[in-house]
Design a protein around this motif. Sequence first.
Motif, PDB file in Angstrom:
ATOM      1  N   TYR A  79      -3.912  -0.287  -0.437  1.00 53.87           N
ATOM      2  CA  TYR A  79      -3.709  -1.639  -0.613  1.00 53.87           C
ATOM      3  C   TYR A  79      -5.190  -2.359  -1.015  1.00 53.87           C
ATOM      4  O   TYR A  79      -5.096  -3.376  -1.933  1.00 53.87           O
ATOM      5  CB  TYR A  79      -3.599  -2.217   0.717  1.00 53.87           C
ATOM      6  CG  TYR A  79      -3.180  -3.937   0.686  1.00 53.87           C
ATOM      7  CD1 TYR A  79      -2.216  -4.443   0.441  1.00 53.87           C
ATOM      8  CD2 TYR A  79      -4.326  -4.541   0.960  1.00 53.87           C
ATOM      9  CE1 TYR A  79      -1.883  -5.640   0.273  1.00 53.87           C
ATOM     10  CE2 TYR A  79      -4.168  -5.780   1.031  1.00 53.87           C
ATOM     11  CZ  TYR A  79      -2.831  -6.475   0.601  1.00 53.87           C
ATOM     12  OH  TYR A  79      -2.696  -7.638   0.397  1.00 53.87           O
ATOM     13  N   TYR A  84      -0.338  -1.340  -4.967  1.00 55.17           N
ATOM     14  CA  TYR A  84       0.575  -1.553  -3.843  1.00 55.17           C
ATOM     15  C   TYR A  84       1.765  -0.632  -3.490  1.00 55.17           C
ATOM     16  O   TYR A  84       2.367  -0.590  -2.548  1.00 55.17           O
ATOM     17  CB  TYR A  84       1.090  -3.176  -3.975  1.00 55.17           C
ATOM     18  CG  TYR A  84      -0.042  -3.962  -4.313  1.00 55.17           C
ATOM     19  CD1 TYR A  84      -1.097  -4.168  -3.181  1.00 55.17           C
ATOM     20  CD2 TYR A  84      -0.255  -4.758  -5.355  1.00 55.17           C
ATOM     21  CE1 TYR A  84      -2.207  -5.173  -3.320  1.00 55.17           C
ATOM     22  CE2 TYR A  84      -1.467  -5.541  -5.430  1.00 55.17           C
ATOM     23  CZ  TYR A  84      -2.201  -5.684  -4.313  1.00 55.17           C
ATOM     24  OH  TYR A  84      -3.290  -6.620  -4.449  1.00 55.17           O
ATOM     25  N   SER A 117       2.072  -5.310   1.704  1.00 58.50           N
ATOM     26  CA  SER A 117       2.270  -4.750   0.234  1.00 58.50           C
ATOM     27  C   SER A 117       3.557  -4.887  -0.227  1.00 58.50           C
ATOM     28  O   SER A 117       3.573  -5.209  -1.709  1.00 58.50           O
ATOM     29  CB  SER A 117       2.131  -3.177   0.739  1.00 58.50           C
ATOM     30  OG  SER A 117       0.874  -2.594   1.300  1.00 58.50           O
TER      31      SER A 117
END
Length: 561
Positions: A79, A84, A117
């Motif tokens: 992250y 992501y 995310s």
Amino acid sequence: MLRTALATVALLLLSGSSRADVVDSLLRRFEKSVDWQAANQLFKEYERADVSDPMFFSASTPKDSLRKEVWYWAGEYYYAQQRYQDAVKYGQRAIPLMRMGGNRDEEADCLNLLAISYLRLSDYDNAATNAKLCYQLDRQSGDNDRMSSSLNTLAGIYMAAKQPKEAEQYITKALTLADEENNPQRKAVLLGMASEVYHSMADDQRALEYADAAFRLEKKIGREDAARVRLAQKASVLIGLHRYGEAQQLLQQIIPAFRENGNLQSLGISCNKMGMALLGQERPAEALSYYREAAAIFRQLHDSYNELHAQKGIYESLWDSNPDSAKTELERFNALKDSIYSNTTAENLARFSAEFDTEQLRSEKDEERQAKRRAVIIGIGATLLLALLTVAVWYAMRRRNRRQNEINLQLSADIQELREKYKQLQLHYDKALVTKPDETDNPEGIGPAEQEFMEHVVNIINEQINIGQADAASVAERLNMSPFQFRQRLTALTGETPQSFIQIVRMRRARYLLDNNPELNITQIANLCGYNDTPNFTRAFKKSVGITPSQYQEKQSNCTN
């Protein structure tokens, strides 16, 4: 200009690739054999990336513990690297192990990682689902700081889904909770989100006030990169007020810094805003270069939501000068928009918002009734429960003492001296805990009996931390009170639940030790604060303070020098 800017973006993406390749390779090695040595190497990389503090494993570490820690922190690492999809991949692997371990705070942290995310990937259904589960766990913990964090995530999800009115309820609640805590990092983030919410609702004067407050707070606590993010939020509001020149000046200050430090997410967002400021001044050719740079960044990051805004800017910038190209870009915009927003997503988010309101009302009405029911059950089975508790406490203390003895052998001879030093100064550092937050400077805010009670509570909690048994039930037992009576009295005096109050005492002790004892390592400080393992301490400290213990220690060292 565009070619140079895109080349800079490419260099930023490549600059972190070599280290990321090392992490990728170590993770593949770890997954083949659950190798504890690979785990140790991975945590060196996580530490180098300022994601986690040092953690050390051995051949005797259980494999499920290795998987849980490695996969969760891999999610945090990816992250931070703005990868992501990989963050989701490892967060999903870690969450079942978090649930097996039974630590709700760990599970909530992992759910929050998944929520933010998914938000970056414009997957609002999954983002909202994980954020909702995270908030439910945080509410059960009674920790206002954790609740404000998960509410901020929910506000961000609804903002991205173009439902700012729903986002307002979450950010308003989060700000109320944050006012009860002493966490300036969290408050600054929430103020920034509030600015975005009210900007989306066209209440730009209010949004400007929130943006300025967030910026001042970030500057005060020395978070320069975060302060630039607040300036970007302020630029959005200035654009909404048609003060395009002022917005352009702010963005010209921060865009080079984002390019230099590799913060691609903020760079892309700021480029989108610069495009808007330039279009507002009827300078479409200059705006186009910024929009194209933003689009390239967000395609690389798989951030469809922000790419959509860049694509819109591209066709608007071309509309007068090149209508045919503008139509082509408009088709791309519409295709991207259709892929993000659907009736299903809107219905799910609306349903979730209604569920949130219903659950809030239900939980508030049932909370006291449930607490009373627990008190009755405790009263009915008092004799049996006391006997079982005695055996359980004896066994737990025996195990804890054996573990503590092993740890103490590893600590330096200065630990005992440090404990005495802390005990002497404890009253000073815990003074704020014996009054309500707004009465810290008013010793007469509560009466002598209440003052004595709170001092007694703080002393007991510190004693319980020393033996590794700091929980609400144990403190209530020492006070000869039922858990329900203890909760009622403590909450009336402090506004905190017992668990939240105990956590405050732990974190105050941690900050004191980090401020005054640079010779101690993080493992030693964790144990002095009643934590059996460093990962749980690191997560708790980062959640409370906003940075890891090592980062806090380094920051304090720099301030001293």
